[in-house]
Motif scaffolding. Structure first.
Motif, short mmCIF file in Angstrom:
data_model
loop_
_atom_site.label_atom_id
_atom_site.label_comp_id
_atom_site.label_asym_id
_atom_site.label_seq_id
_atom_site.Cartn_x
_atom_site.Cartn_y
_atom_site.Cartn_z
N LEU A 61 0.61 -1.16 -0.02
CA LEU A 61 -0.08 0.12 -0.06
C LEU A 61 0.90 1.20 -0.10
CD1 LEU A 61 -2.93 0.96 0.34
CD2 LEU A 61 -2.48 0.91 2.55
N ALA A 62 0.81 1.85 -1.03
CA ALA A 62 1.37 3.30 -1.14
C ALA A 62 0.80 4.45 -0.34
CB ALA A 62 1.60 3.78 -2.41
N ARG A 63 1.49 5.00 0.75
CA ARG A 63 0.88 6.13 1.54
C ARG A 63 1.87 7.25 1.84
NH1 ARG A 63 -3.10 5.07 0.43
NH2 ARG A 63 -5.03 4.34 1.57
N ASN A 64 1.31 8.46 1.54
CA ASN A 64 1.83 9.52 1.85
C ASN A 64 1.51 10.42 3.21
OD1 ASN A 64 2.00 12.94 1.25
ND2 ASN A 64 3.70 12.05 0.19
N GLY A 65 0.60 9.60 3.90
CA GLY A 65 0.29 10.05 5.23
C GLY A 65 -0.45 9.12 5.70
N GLY A 66 -1.05 9.04 7.11
CA GLY A 66 -1.97 8.24 7.67
C GLY A 66 -1.38 7.03 8.16
N ALA A 67 -2.16 5.89 8.41
CA ALA A 67 -1.83 4.97 9.23
C ALA A 67 -2.31 3.66 8.54
CB ALA A 67 -2.37 4.99 10.63
N VAL A 68 -1.84 2.54 8.81
CA VAL A 68 -2.04 1.08 8.61
C VAL A 68 -1.98 0.29 9.87
CG1 VAL A 68 -1.99 -1.02 7.10
CG2 VAL A 68 -1.59 1.49 6.06
N ALA A 69 -2.92 -0.40 10.10
CA ALA A 69 -2.90 -1.48 11.53
C ALA A 69 -3.60 -2.81 11.10
CB ALA A 69 -3.76 -0.75 12.71
N ASP A 71 -7.47 -19.58 3.46
CA ASP A 71 -7.22 -20.29 2.17
C ASP A 71 -6.33 -19.34 1.53
OD1 ASP A 71 -8.74 -18.39 1.17
OD2 ASP A 71 -10.40 -19.91 0.35
N GLY A 72 -5.85 -18.33 2.07
CA GLY A 72 -5.05 -17.29 1.11
C GLY A 72 -5.52 -16.35 0.21
N ASN A 73 -6.79 -16.60 0.06
CA ASN A 73 -7.65 -15.69 -0.74
C ASN A 73 -7.69 -14.01 0.07
OD1 ASN A 73 -8.13 -16.82 -3.16
ND2 ASN A 73 -9.75 -18.05 -2.07
N LEU A 74 -7.56 -13.01 -0.91
CA LEU A 74 -7.80 -11.74 -0.30
C LEU A 74 -9.17 -11.02 -0.65
CD1 LEU A 74 -4.37 -10.40 -1.32
CD2 LEU A 74 -4.98 -11.62 0.69
N PHE A 75 -9.70 -10.15 0.43
CA PHE A 75 -10.81 -9.39 -0.06
C PHE A 75 -10.61 -8.08 0.64
CE2 PHE A 75 -14.74 -7.50 1.14
CZ PHE A 75 -15.61 -7.35 -0.06
N SER A 76 -10.88 -7.05 -0.19
CA SER A 76 -10.51 -5.54 -0.04
C SER A 76 -11.75 -4.74 -0.01
CB SER A 76 -9.50 -4.94 -0.71
OG SER A 76 -9.99 -4.93 -1.99
N THR A 77 -12.05 -3.76 0.80
CA THR A 77 -13.19 -2.87 0.57
C THR A 77 -12.88 -2.04 -0.82
OG1 THR A 77 -12.05 -1.34 1.97
CG2 THR A 77 -13.51 -2.65 3.02
N VAL A 78 -13.80 -1.04 -1.25
CA VAL A 78 -13.59 -0.66 -2.52
C VAL A 78 -12.52 0.38 -2.50
CG1 VAL A 78 -14.85 1.04 -4.09
CG2 VAL A 78 -16.02 -0.89 -2.78
N GLY A 79 -12.51 0.99 -1.45
CA GLY A 79 -11.34 2.23 -1.47
C GLY A 79 -9.98 1.81 -0.77
N TRP A 80 -9.98 0.48 -0.73
CA TRP A 80 -8.47 0.00 -0.19
C TRP A 80 -7.62 0.39 -1.41
CZ3 TRP A 80 -5.77 -1.61 3.95
CH2 TRP A 80 -4.60 -2.21 3.75
N GLY A 81 -6.18 0.87 -0.91
CA GLY A 81 -5.52 1.33 -1.88
C GLY A 81 -5.45 2.72 -2.79
N VAL A 82 -6.79 3.12 -2.56
CA VAL A 82 -6.94 4.64 -3.14
C VAL A 82 -6.39 5.64 -2.38
CG1 VAL A 82 -8.70 6.29 -4.00
CG2 VAL A 82 -8.94 3.63 -4.21
#
Length: 249
Positions: A160-168, A237-248
């Motif tokens: 995830l590219a971030r210029n500010g904020g957080a990830v937990a 099982d290793g599959n991923l699911f993200s919300t619509v705005g993830w990575g934006v």
């Protein structure tokens, strides 16, 4: 120019990266020193593993709420607010009648400590506290944050590219099964191995990640209680699911 530091505080590795022309300045050194000192002080007050901490003394009944540091009462109020915000999915009142604010304290402490770094002009910062990351950038260049593979801590499943904020992130890969559902008092049983949450505040990203993991399949709805928070879940099982705005951005 880049410089980095790492220390073991609050029972976890806490690293910080400074980037920019001023990264070698005395002001940066002082800010990092003050940041670590503040985290050590938070650990002294809030660690449930230190017998002389305020949390431990409260648990033994040696002091009351009127006797503890104002910071403890502030955190207690934040825990009550977090419980209301998450509909009881996050709760510092643990089974057995004890009060353990650890699920909020880490993010809260990192957010506070980050202000020491933010005060140094012209420097980009990436602060990583046991996998919860706070990014503070003075310029336009992003930091890339890796999301750890719950099956293999040497790999990442996403970035995830971030210029500010957080990830937990909340899950079972680092500490095993240690989360319980406050509403039932039972251990969390879910097909999700981890849930990562991005957003403006590391305090709330941490709280929401915990609440989301407890919620199981309903975790995306948990993130809607505050604007600006998105998530990525990793299934067993290793599959991923993200919300619509993830990575934006």
């Amino acid at each position: 120019m880049r410089r980095s530091w790492a220390e073991q505080v609050m029972g976890m590795p806490i690293s910080v990266l400074a980037r920019g022309e001023q990264a070698a300045s005395a002001a940066v050194e002082e800010a990092v020193r003050d940041m670590y000192a503040e985290l050590v002080e938070v650990d002294r007050i809030f660690s449930p593993y230190k017998p002389d901490s305020s949390v431990s003394r409260l648990a033994r009944g040696e002091v009351g709420w009127d006797d503890v540091e104002p910071l403890v009462r502030d955190v207690a109020e934040r825990c009550v607010a977090a419980r209301a915000l998450t509909g009881g999915l996050f709760d510092a009142d643990v089974p057995g009648g004890c009060w353990d604010p650890s699920g909020l304290v880490k993010g809260w402490a990192v957010e506070r400590a980050g202000e020491r770094l933010r005060a140094v002009a012209g420097v980009d910062w990436c602060l990583n506290a046991g996998g919860d990351v706070l990014v503070l950038c003075a310029g336009d260049e992003d930091f890339t944050i890796g999301i750890q593979d719950p099956h293999d801590p040497t790999r990442v499943v996403a970035s995830l590219a971030r210029n500010g904020g957080a990830v937990a992130t909340s899950g079972t890969s680092a500490r095993g099964a240690h989360l319980y559902d406050p509403r039932t008092g039972t251990e969390v049983a879910t097909r999700w191995l981890s849930v990562s949450v991005s957003g403006p505040s590391v305090e709330y990203a941490d709280v929401l990640a915990t609440a989301a993991f407890v919620a199981g399949d309903g975790w995306p709805e948990v993130l809607t209680v505050l604007p600006g928070y998105e998530g990525l879940g990793v299934l067993a099982d290793g599959n991923l699911f993200s919300t619509v705005g993830w990575g934006v951005a």
